[in-house]
Scaffold this motif. Structure first.
Motif, PDB file in Angstrom:
ATOM      1  N   ALA A 486       7.245  54.108  42.111  1.00  0.00           N
ATOM      2  CA  ALA A 486       8.471  54.776  41.675  1.00  0.00           C
ATOM      3  C   ALA A 486       9.083  54.097  40.441  1.00  0.00           C
ATOM      4  CB  ALA A 486       9.482  54.798  42.821  1.00  0.00           C
ATOM      5  N   LYS A 487       9.084  52.768  40.442  1.00  0.00           N
ATOM      6  CA  LYS A 487       9.672  52.038  39.314  1.00  0.00           C
ATOM      7  C   LYS A 487       8.903  52.310  38.028  1.00  0.00           C
ATOM      8  CE  LYS A 487      10.774  47.337  37.773  1.00  0.00           C
ATOM      9  NZ  LYS A 487      10.712  45.891  38.139  1.00  0.00           N
ATOM     10  N   THR A 491       9.989  54.311  34.556  1.00  0.00           N
ATOM     11  CA  THR A 491       9.848  53.731  33.211  1.00  0.00           C
ATOM     12  C   THR A 491       9.116  54.685  32.279  1.00  0.00           C
ATOM     13  OG1 THR A 491       9.832  51.469  34.058  1.00  0.00           O
ATOM     14  CG2 THR A 491       8.832  51.824  31.900  1.00  0.00           C
ATOM     15  N   LEU A 492       8.018  55.258  32.762  1.00  0.00           N
ATOM     16  CA  LEU A 492       7.253  56.187  31.931  1.00  0.00           C
ATOM     17  C   LEU A 492       8.054  57.446  31.640  1.00  0.00           C
ATOM     18  CD1 LEU A 492       4.621  56.812  30.494  1.00  0.00           C
ATOM     19  CD2 LEU A 492       3.705  57.681  32.659  1.00  0.00           C
ATOM     20  N   GLN A 493       8.785  57.938  32.641  1.00  0.00           N
ATOM     21  CA  GLN A 493       9.608  59.122  32.437  1.00  0.00           C
ATOM     22  C   GLN A 493      10.668  58.885  31.364  1.00  0.00           C
ATOM     23  OE1 GLN A 493       9.473  62.349  34.119  1.00  0.00           O
ATOM     24  NE2 GLN A 493      10.690  62.684  32.275  1.00  0.00           N
ATOM     25  N   GLY A 534       0.595  53.823  29.172  1.00  0.00           N
ATOM     26  CA  GLY A 534       1.373  53.845  30.397  1.00  0.00           C
ATOM     27  C   GLY A 534       0.924  54.968  31.316  1.00  0.00           C
ATOM     28  N   TYR A 535       0.679  56.114  30.724  1.00  0.00           N
ATOM     29  CA  TYR A 535       0.144  57.245  31.492  1.00  0.00           C
ATOM     30  C   TYR A 535      -1.226  56.904  32.064  1.00  0.00           C
ATOM     31  CZ  TYR A 535      -1.758  62.003  32.190  1.00  0.00           C
ATOM     32  OH  TYR A 535      -2.350  63.130  32.699  1.00  0.00           O
ATOM     33  N   PRO A 570       7.514  47.285  27.790  1.00  0.00           N
ATOM     34  CA  PRO A 570       8.807  47.044  27.124  1.00  0.00           C
ATOM     35  C   PRO A 570       8.730  46.982  25.600  1.00  0.00           C
ATOM     36  CG  PRO A 570       8.637  45.672  29.076  1.00  0.00           C
ATOM     37  CD  PRO A 570       7.280  46.295  28.870  1.00  0.00           C
ATOM     38  N   ARG A 571       7.556  46.868  25.035  1.00  0.00           N
ATOM     39  CA  ARG A 571       7.445  46.893  23.573  1.00  0.00           C
ATOM     40  C   ARG A 571       8.004  48.191  22.991  1.00  0.00           C
ATOM     41  NH1 ARG A 571       1.267  44.591  22.349  1.00  0.00           N
ATOM     42  NH2 ARG A 571       1.445  42.638  23.542  1.00  0.00           N
TER      43      ARG A 571
END
Length: 594
Positions: A486-487, A491-493, A534-535, A570-571
């Motif tokens: 979920a976290k 982040t990706l969303q 990330g995806y 985070p970049r």
């Protein structure tokens, strides 16, 4: 340098557990009869043997020897000629080529894995079959039946190789100002005159003939890129049966002395009224060349990926063996006088960064390959249309982001080695040198970024971005009930929302700031790259959880996914800040103040 071992388990995981590429193959008549999971595995197993046992062992010696130029002829490093012949006899030059002309006809999602293995083994050597494969594709897509029947069987077999001749001394990215000329002859051929530079494999001793694809302008050509035509210009002319006759008026004037890829001949090629034949329609040479460039640009990206994988393997082996200093009490081995450097946080940071970028890059290159396959083979118009859009959007990202992160990974590997990474003995510095060119050729990464933001996103008014955003959003909706991730999903969303928002903002501001796109394009491409990875990592993490019971090694995959979202994703925040600055800070200086 550590002995190279192809990451076959990870390749199979990405192909079948993450992307289920076999489902696409089953729906494509051209692939259904020839390709399934078992066949794909057998092909890649053989490809791994070629890379590990044939190509990789010569890489260091070939780099040290380099190519030699004398009296217009190029001699490749010892062993290259024999290895290329074995490669050709095994059918590996024509892995993606049309079976009608003797090729394997592999889908790109599969051939991308083989290309990675070959690049990990030796980037310089990989360029000879790689450029030939691209030339084969261009001729097959746009050449007449006569040209295809004459050239393709011999190129697919590796008897003849191919090149791509675009750049001229005064014209690099701006091909519209090339000066090479093509004068029609009465027999239907053309006399090609001009000089091309930076031609990979323009001259060598690996094959009996070299088939150059040359961009030139006809006498009645309109100005700019709309006046460019494409021609086949062989080193040796041949009769109807393919027997070589006389030398054509094409010669190598010199070779470049380069930072890396020493085993690859980079040539200045002179065409002095050389006999050539038109490929496709007059003045339509650039679109014809772009047929192969989508594949070639992914191929260049894979060079960065291949080097990154080799760098990770080298650095990991060294870190495990290198005994130096003491770790924290929780990690130290009290029975030894020192610990391996693997206990140190910074070494782990570098290794995990390499692992995350490399495995994320492998998934990304496979995903882009899957889009190319769907664009080419799908029987569903809607699927093919979406894939076309994805290919257009992601091709510059694949070339630039894979090579930028590839260089980062080779430098991290060098840093893990410390001083041993800077000297020749361990071979790590060769990876840094060889990878550096991949950010430059086939269009510099800055040009790729302009292509992405200026032509693809800006030129479509954001329409090409929508399928990308929609696919990721749909995936996130599908895992909404998975509390384990979920976290990371959140982040990706959020990153996806930021991408959509900043894209809309840039489209608006670009109308009044002509410097904007050029000023933020690289940061924008990297933003898309990290979101794409990330995806990839979230898809891999979900698939790994489902398969971990039968494949215990996937526990590492799940942990690396956590690392990617915690330490690399985070970049994107810094990139967004730079993009929002626009062109302002770049244009404060007058020219004389630099």
């Amino acid at each position: 340098m550590a002995d190279y071992r192809a990451p076959r388990d990870d390749m199979d995981f990405v192909l079948h557990d993450v992307f289920n590429v076999a489902a696409d193959w089953e729906l494509a008549p051209e692939l259904a009869e020839m390709m399934d999971v078992e066949t794909a595995g057998a092909i890649l197993d053989e490809g791994a043997k070629v890379a590990e046992n044939l190509v990789a062992p010569l890489a260091r010696e070939a780099d040290e020897e380099g190519v030699k130029f004398e009296d217009g002829a190029v001699t490749t490093p010892k062993g290259y000629k024999e290895n290329f012949r074995q490669l050709a006899e095994g059918g590996w030059v024509g892995v993606t080529a049309n079976p009608e002309f003797g090729g394997m006809g592999l889908p790109k999602s599969l051939s991308a894995q083989y290309e990675e293995m070959l690049c990990s083994a030796d980037i310089a050597f990989s360029l000879y079959p790689g450029l030939t494969s691209g030339a084969i594709m261009a001729i097959d897509s746009h050449g007449s039946d006569e040209l295809k029947n004459h050239y393709l069987p011999r190129m697919v077999s590796g008897e003849w190789t191919g090149t791509m001749c675009l750049t001229e001394p005064h014209a690099g990215t701006d091909l519209g100002i090339i000066k090479s000329k093509a004068i029609p002859s009465e027999d239907g051929s053309f006399e090609i005159s001009g000089t091309k530079i930076f031609i990979t494999g323009g001259e060598h001793d690996l094959a009996d003939n070299i088939v150059h694809l040359v961009l030139a302008k006809l006498p009645d050509a309109p100005a700019g890129t709309k006046g460019i035509s494409l021609f086949v210009v062989p080193k040796f002319l041949s009769d109807a049966e393919g027997n070589l006759t006389e030398r054509n008026a094409v010669s190598c004037g010199s070779i470049e002395h380069k930072m890396g890829i020493h085993g690859s001949a980079t040539c200045v090629m002179n065409f002095d009224g050389a006999k050539g034949w038109l490929v496709g329609e007059p003045h339509r040479g650039l679109p014809a060349m772009f047929t192969m460039m989508n594949y070639e640009r992914l191929g260049v990206g894979i060079q960065g990926l291949g080097a990154a994988e080799r760098s990770y393997q080298n650095a990991l082996e060294y870190a495990k063996d290198r005994i130096q200093g003491r770790g924290a009490k929780a990690t130290r081995n009290d029975s030894a006088e020192a610990d391996s450097i693997l206990v140190h946080g910074d070494v782990r940071r570098m290794l995990l960064t390499m692992k995350a970028l490399t495995e994320g890059g492998r998934a990304f290159s496979t995903w882009v390959g899957q889009q190319l396959d769907r664009s080419k083979y799908s029987q569903d118009d809607a699927v093919r249309e979406k894939a076309d859009a994805m290919v257009a959007l992601l091709t510059p990202v694949a070339k630039a982001f894979l090579t930028d992160t590839g260089l980062e990974s080779t430098i991290h590997g060098q840093q893990v080695f410390g001083g041993h990474g800077y000297v020749r003995e361990w071979g790590q510095e060769q990876l840094v040198r060889d990878t550096r060119i991949a950010q430059i050729y086939e269009g510099t990464n800055g040009i790729q970024a302009l292509d992405l933001l200026g032509r693809k996103v800006g030129g479509s008014r954001g329409e090409l971005l929508k399928p990308f955003v929609e696919e990721i959003a749909t995936f996130l909706q599908g895992i909404a009930g998975n509390s384990n991730w979920a976290k990371e999903a959140e982040t990706l969303q959020k990153s996806l929302q930021d991408l959509t928002s900043i894209s809309e903002e840039l489209l608006q501001k670009a109308a009044t700031d002509e410097n904007l796109v050029n000023s933020v394009a690289v940061e924008y491409l990297h933003l898309v790259g990290y979101i794409s990875y990330g995806y990839m990592w979230l898809r891999m993490a979900v698939a790994a959880e489902q398969k971990q019971a039968e494949k215990p090694y996937l526990a590492s995959k799940i942990k690396t996914a956590r690392f990617y979202f915690a330490r690399i994703m985070p970049r994107t925040h810094a990139l967004l800040g730079a993009i929002k600055d626009g062109s302002e800070s770049l244009y404060l200086h007058d020219d004389e103040q630099f």
